[in-house]
Design a protein around this motif. Structure first.
Motif, PDB file in Angstrom:
ATOM      1  N   GLY A  29      38.285 -32.215  -4.727  1.00 37.38           N
ATOM      2  CA  GLY A  29      38.194 -32.588  -3.322  1.00 37.38           C
ATOM      3  C   GLY A  29      36.805 -33.099  -3.014  1.00 37.38           C
ATOM      4  O   GLY A  29      35.838 -32.770  -3.721  1.00 37.38           O
ATOM      5  N   LEU A  30      36.722 -33.932  -1.984  1.00 38.85           N
ATOM      6  CA  LEU A  30      35.416 -34.438  -1.555  1.00 38.85           C
ATOM      7  C   LEU A  30      35.513 -34.787  -0.067  1.00 38.85           C
ATOM      8  O   LEU A  30      36.499 -35.367   0.382  1.00 38.85           O
ATOM      9  CB  LEU A  30      35.037 -35.694  -2.362  1.00 38.85           C
ATOM     10  N   ALA A  31      34.472 -34.426   0.657  1.00 35.91           N
ATOM     11  CA  ALA A  31      34.404 -34.749   2.087  1.00 35.91           C
ATOM     12  C   ALA A  31      33.282 -35.768   2.285  1.00 35.91           C
ATOM     13  O   ALA A  31      32.278 -35.748   1.552  1.00 35.91           O
ATOM     14  CB  ALA A  31      34.128 -33.484   2.887  1.00 35.91           C
ATOM     15  N   ALA A  32      33.450 -36.660   3.262  1.00 29.85           N
ATOM     16  CA  ALA A  32      32.489 -37.760   3.459  1.00 29.85           C
ATOM     17  C   ALA A  32      31.033 -37.295   3.581  1.00 29.85           C
ATOM     18  O   ALA A  32      30.143 -37.941   3.007  1.00 29.85           O
ATOM     19  CB  ALA A  32      32.909 -38.609   4.662  1.00 29.85           C
ATOM     20  N   PRO A  33      30.739 -36.192   4.291  1.00 23.68           N
ATOM     21  CA  PRO A  33      29.324 -35.787   4.363  1.00 23.68           C
ATOM     22  C   PRO A  33      28.701 -35.495   2.999  1.00 23.68           C
ATOM     23  O   PRO A  33      27.487 -35.600   2.839  1.00 23.68           O
ATOM     24  CB  PRO A  33      29.351 -34.523   5.246  1.00 23.68           C
ATOM     25  N   GLN A  34      29.535 -35.187   2.007  1.00 24.65           N
ATOM     26  CA  GLN A  34      29.001 -34.936   0.660  1.00 24.65           C
ATOM     27  C   GLN A  34      28.437 -36.192   0.020  1.00 24.65           C
ATOM     28  O   GLN A  34      27.707 -36.105  -0.972  1.00 24.65           O
ATOM     29  CB  GLN A  34      30.083 -34.346  -0.249  1.00 24.65           C
ATOM     30  N   ILE A  35      28.790 -37.362   0.569  1.00 24.86           N
ATOM     31  CA  ILE A  35      28.139 -38.590   0.092  1.00 24.86           C
ATOM     32  C   ILE A  35      27.278 -39.181   1.219  1.00 24.86           C
ATOM     33  O   ILE A  35      26.959 -40.369   1.218  1.00 24.86           O
ATOM     34  CB  ILE A  35      29.155 -39.613  -0.469  1.00 24.86           C
ATOM     35  N   GLY A  36      26.930 -38.322   2.171  1.00 26.47           N
ATOM     36  CA  GLY A  36      25.967 -38.712   3.203  1.00 26.47           C
ATOM     37  C   GLY A  36      26.553 -39.462   4.381  1.00 26.47           C
ATOM     38  O   GLY A  36      25.802 -40.031   5.177  1.00 26.47           O
ATOM     39  N   ILE A  37      27.881 -39.464   4.506  1.00 25.49           N
ATOM     40  CA  ILE A  37      28.535 -40.181   5.608  1.00 25.49           C
ATOM     41  C   ILE A  37      29.152 -39.156   6.562  1.00 25.49           C
ATOM     42  O   ILE A  37      30.064 -38.422   6.168  1.00 25.49           O
ATOM     43  CB  ILE A  37      29.660 -41.121   5.084  1.00 25.49           C
ATOM     44  N   LEU A  38      28.662 -39.129   7.794  1.00 25.48           N
ATOM     45  CA  LEU A  38      29.126 -38.097   8.734  1.00 25.48           C
ATOM     46  C   LEU A  38      30.362 -38.555   9.506  1.00 25.48           C
ATOM     47  O   LEU A  38      30.345 -38.715  10.726  1.00 25.48           O
ATOM     48  CB  LEU A  38      27.986 -37.678   9.651  1.00 25.48           C
ATOM     49  N   LYS A  39      31.435 -38.766   8.764  1.00 26.31           N
ATOM     50  CA  LYS A  39      32.729 -39.117   9.339  1.00 26.31           C
ATOM     51  C   LYS A  39      33.755 -38.090   8.875  1.00 26.31           C
ATOM     52  O   LYS A  39      33.666 -37.578   7.745  1.00 26.31           O
ATOM     53  CB  LYS A  39      33.181 -40.496   8.840  1.00 26.31           C
ATOM     54  N   VAL A  71      22.149 -33.074   5.277  1.00 25.32           N
ATOM     55  CA  VAL A  71      23.371 -33.760   5.727  1.00 25.32           C
ATOM     56  C   VAL A  71      24.596 -32.849   5.550  1.00 25.32           C
ATOM     57  O   VAL A  71      25.569 -32.956   6.306  1.00 25.32           O
ATOM     58  CB  VAL A  71      23.544 -35.122   4.991  1.00 25.32           C
ATOM     59  N   LEU A  72      24.525 -31.937   4.598  1.00 23.83           N
ATOM     60  CA  LEU A  72      25.656 -31.025   4.344  1.00 23.83           C
ATOM     61  C   LEU A  72      25.849 -30.021   5.478  1.00 23.83           C
ATOM     62  O   LEU A  72      26.879 -29.352   5.551  1.00 23.83           O
ATOM     63  CB  LEU A  72      25.443 -30.272   3.022  1.00 23.83           C
ATOM     64  N   ARG A  73      24.862 -29.897   6.356  1.00 29.19           N
ATOM     65  CA  ARG A  73      24.912 -28.924   7.447  1.00 29.19           C
ATOM     66  C   ARG A  73      25.233 -29.559   8.795  1.00 29.19           C
ATOM     67  O   ARG A  73      25.217 -28.895   9.828  1.00 29.19           O
ATOM     68  CB  ARG A  73      23.569 -28.186   7.510  1.00 29.19           C
ATOM     69  N   LYS A  74      25.477 -30.866   8.791  1.00 32.11           N
ATOM     70  CA  LYS A  74      25.744 -31.557  10.057  1.00 32.11           C
ATOM     71  C   LYS A  74      27.240 -31.601  10.346  1.00 32.11           C
ATOM     72  O   LYS A  74      28.070 -31.476   9.444  1.00 32.11           O
ATOM     73  CB  LYS A  74      25.174 -32.971   9.973  1.00 32.11           C
ATOM     74  N   THR A  75      27.565 -31.835  11.614  1.00 35.36           N
ATOM     75  CA  THR A  75      28.961 -31.970  12.021  1.00 35.36           C
ATOM     76  C   THR A  75      29.344 -33.447  11.974  1.00 35.36           C
ATOM     77  O   THR A  75      28.618 -34.293  12.499  1.00 35.36           O
ATOM     78  CB  THR A  75      29.148 -31.417  13.453  1.00 35.36           C
ATOM     79  N   SER A  76      30.454 -33.738  11.321  1.00 32.17           N
ATOM     80  CA  SER A  76      30.893 -35.132  11.183  1.00 32.17           C
ATOM     81  C   SER A  76      31.619 -35.612  12.437  1.00 32.17           C
ATOM     82  O   SER A  76      32.193 -34.813  13.180  1.00 32.17           O
ATOM     83  CB  SER A  76      31.804 -35.263   9.969  1.00 32.17           C
ATOM     84  N   LYS A  77      31.593 -36.914  12.622  1.00 31.04           N
ATOM     85  CA  LYS A  77      32.189 -37.523  13.821  1.00 31.04           C
ATOM     86  C   LYS A  77      33.633 -37.961  13.569  1.00 31.04           C
ATOM     87  O   LYS A  77      33.991 -38.393  12.470  1.00 31.04           O
ATOM     88  CB  LYS A  77      31.381 -38.749  14.235  1.00 31.04           C
TER      89      LYS A  77
END
Ligand code: NI
Length: 147
Positions: A46-56, A13-19
Protein backbone atom coordinates in the motif's frame (compact mmCIF):
# COMPACT_ATOMS: atom_id res chain seq x y z
CA UNK A 1 4.99 6.62 -15.33
CA UNK A 2 7.73 7.29 -12.85
CA UNK A 3 8.99 5.98 -9.57
CA UNK A 4 8.74 8.70 -6.95
CA UNK A 5 10.88 9.13 -3.85
CA UNK A 6 9.32 7.66 -0.72
CA UNK A 7 9.41 10.04 2.25
CA UNK A 8 10.69 8.39 5.39
CA UNK A 9 11.10 8.53 9.15
CA UNK A 10 10.83 12.08 10.52
CA UNK A 11 9.93 13.78 7.23
CA UNK A 12 7.36 16.40 8.34
CA UNK A 13 5.14 15.77 5.29
CA UNK A 14 4.15 12.42 6.85
CA UNK A 15 2.50 14.31 9.73
CA UNK A 16 0.34 16.63 7.63
CA UNK A 17 -3.33 16.26 6.76
CA UNK A 18 -3.99 15.65 3.07
CA UNK A 19 -6.54 17.62 1.07
CA UNK A 20 -9.68 16.28 -0.56
CA UNK A 21 -9.34 15.81 -4.34
CA UNK A 22 -11.99 17.99 -5.94
CA UNK A 23 -11.15 17.33 -9.56
CA UNK A 24 -9.78 14.18 -11.17
CA UNK A 25 -7.56 15.63 -13.88
CA UNK A 26 -4.51 14.32 -15.78
CA UNK A 27 -2.27 15.21 -12.86
CA UNK A 28 -4.30 12.94 -10.56
CA UNK A 29 -4.24 10.09 -13.10
CA UNK A 30 -0.45 10.39 -13.45
CA UNK A 31 -0.15 10.45 -9.67
CA UNK A 32 -2.19 7.22 -9.40
CA UNK A 33 0.03 5.54 -12.00
CA UNK A 34 3.22 6.73 -10.31
CA UNK A 35 1.99 5.66 -6.88
CA UNK A 36 1.29 2.11 -8.09
CA UNK A 37 4.66 1.93 -9.83
CA UNK A 38 6.44 3.25 -6.72
CA UNK A 39 4.58 0.80 -4.44
CA UNK A 40 5.42 -2.22 -6.64
CA UNK A 41 9.04 -1.12 -7.01
CA UNK A 42 9.36 -0.91 -3.22
CA UNK A 43 7.53 -4.25 -2.81
CA UNK A 44 4.92 -2.65 -0.59
CA UNK A 45 1.25 -3.56 -0.24
CA UNK A 46 0.00 0.00 0.00
CA UNK A 47 1.03 3.60 -0.51
CA UNK A 48 -0.61 6.91 0.33
CA UNK A 49 0.13 10.13 -1.60
CA UNK A 50 1.75 11.96 1.36
CA UNK A 51 4.38 9.20 1.40
CA UNK A 52 5.66 10.64 -1.87
CA UNK A 53 5.22 14.21 -0.64
CA UNK A 54 1.82 14.92 -2.21
CA UNK A 55 -0.84 16.04 0.27
CA UNK A 56 -3.85 14.68 -1.59
CA UNK A 57 -6.33 12.09 -0.31
CA UNK A 58 -5.24 9.28 -2.62
CA UNK A 59 -4.27 5.71 -1.72
CA UNK A 60 -3.21 2.61 -3.64
CA UNK A 61 -3.34 -0.90 -2.18
CA UNK A 62 -2.39 -4.30 -3.56
CA UNK A 63 -2.13 -7.16 -1.10
CA UNK A 64 -1.58 -9.58 -3.95
CA UNK A 65 -5.18 -9.63 -5.14
CA UNK A 66 -4.94 -6.79 -7.65
CA UNK A 67 -4.52 -3.03 -7.58
CA UNK A 68 -7.09 -0.94 -5.70
CA UNK A 69 -7.07 2.82 -6.24
CA UNK A 70 -8.97 5.00 -3.80
CA UNK A 71 -9.55 8.74 -4.13
CA UNK A 72 -11.00 10.54 -1.07
CA UNK A 73 -11.45 7.23 0.79
CA UNK A 74 -13.61 7.14 3.90
CA UNK A 75 -14.26 4.25 6.25
CA UNK A 76 -18.03 4.01 6.52
CA UNK A 77 -18.27 0.81 8.56
CA UNK A 78 -15.98 -1.09 10.94
CA UNK A 79 -16.48 -4.47 12.54
CA UNK A 80 -14.55 -6.50 15.07
CA UNK A 81 -10.88 -6.15 15.87
CA UNK A 82 -7.66 -7.99 15.17
CA UNK A 83 -4.11 -7.53 16.37
CA UNK A 84 -1.30 -8.23 13.93
CA UNK A 85 2.17 -7.11 12.96
CA UNK A 86 2.40 -4.05 10.72
CA UNK A 87 5.10 -2.18 8.84
CA UNK A 88 5.34 0.81 6.51
CA UNK A 89 7.47 1.82 3.52
CA UNK A 90 8.09 5.14 5.28
CA UNK A 91 9.44 3.43 8.41
CA UNK A 92 11.87 0.83 7.09
CA UNK A 93 12.88 -1.86 9.56
CA UNK A 94 10.07 -1.09 12.01
CA UNK A 95 7.35 -3.62 12.83
CA UNK A 96 4.79 -3.31 15.61
CA UNK A 97 1.63 -5.05 16.71
CA UNK A 98 -1.40 -2.91 15.88
CA UNK A 99 -5.09 -3.49 16.61
CA UNK A 100 -7.30 -2.79 13.59
CA UNK A 101 -10.89 -3.58 12.69
CA UNK A 102 -11.33 -7.13 11.35
CA UNK A 103 -13.61 -5.84 8.62
CA UNK A 104 -14.18 -2.42 7.06
CA UNK A 105 -16.27 -0.91 4.34
CA UNK A 106 -14.66 1.97 2.44
CA UNK A 107 -16.32 4.53 0.23
CA UNK A 108 -14.18 6.33 -2.35
CA UNK A 109 -13.97 7.55 -5.93
CA UNK A 110 -12.23 5.57 -8.65
CA UNK A 111 -10.11 7.19 -11.37
CA UNK A 112 -13.22 7.78 -13.47
CA UNK A 113 -14.75 9.80 -10.63
CA UNK A 114 -17.33 7.11 -9.91
CA UNK A 115 -18.30 6.41 -6.32
CA UNK A 116 -17.28 2.92 -5.23
CA UNK A 117 -17.79 0.95 -2.03
CA UNK A 118 -15.32 -1.77 -1.23
CA UNK A 119 -15.17 -4.24 1.65
CA UNK A 120 -12.01 -5.55 3.17
CA UNK A 121 -11.38 -8.26 5.74
CA UNK A 122 -8.27 -9.19 7.69
CA UNK A 123 -5.09 -8.00 5.99
CA UNK A 124 -6.97 -5.96 3.40
CA UNK A 125 -8.95 -4.15 6.12
CA UNK A 126 -5.65 -3.48 7.88
CA UNK A 127 -4.10 -2.08 4.69
CA UNK A 128 -7.08 0.25 4.10
CA UNK A 129 -6.95 1.56 7.67
CA UNK A 130 -3.17 2.01 7.60
CA UNK A 131 -3.21 3.93 4.29
CA UNK A 132 -6.20 6.10 5.23
CA UNK A 133 -4.41 6.98 8.49
CA UNK A 134 -1.54 8.38 6.37
CA UNK A 135 -4.00 10.90 4.89
CA UNK A 136 -4.53 12.23 8.40
CA UNK A 137 -0.84 12.32 9.32
CA UNK A 138 -1.12 9.20 11.48
CA UNK A 139 1.58 6.52 11.38
CA UNK A 140 1.08 2.94 12.57
CA UNK A 141 3.59 3.42 15.38
CA UNK A 142 1.10 5.89 16.91
CA UNK A 143 -1.31 2.98 17.29
CA UNK A 144 1.22 0.36 18.32
CA UNK A 145 0.27 -1.84 21.27
CA UNK A 146 3.56 -1.39 23.14
CA UNK A 147 4.56 2.17 22.36
NI1 NI B 1 2.50 3.22 5.65
Amino acid sequence: MAIRIIRKDDDPVLRKTSKVVDKINDKVITLLDDMAETMYDAEGVGLAAPQIGILKRIVVVDIGEGLIELINPEIIHKEGSECDSEGCLSLPGVAEEVVRPAKVKVKALNRKGEEITIEGEGFLARAFCHEIDHLNGILFIDRAENK
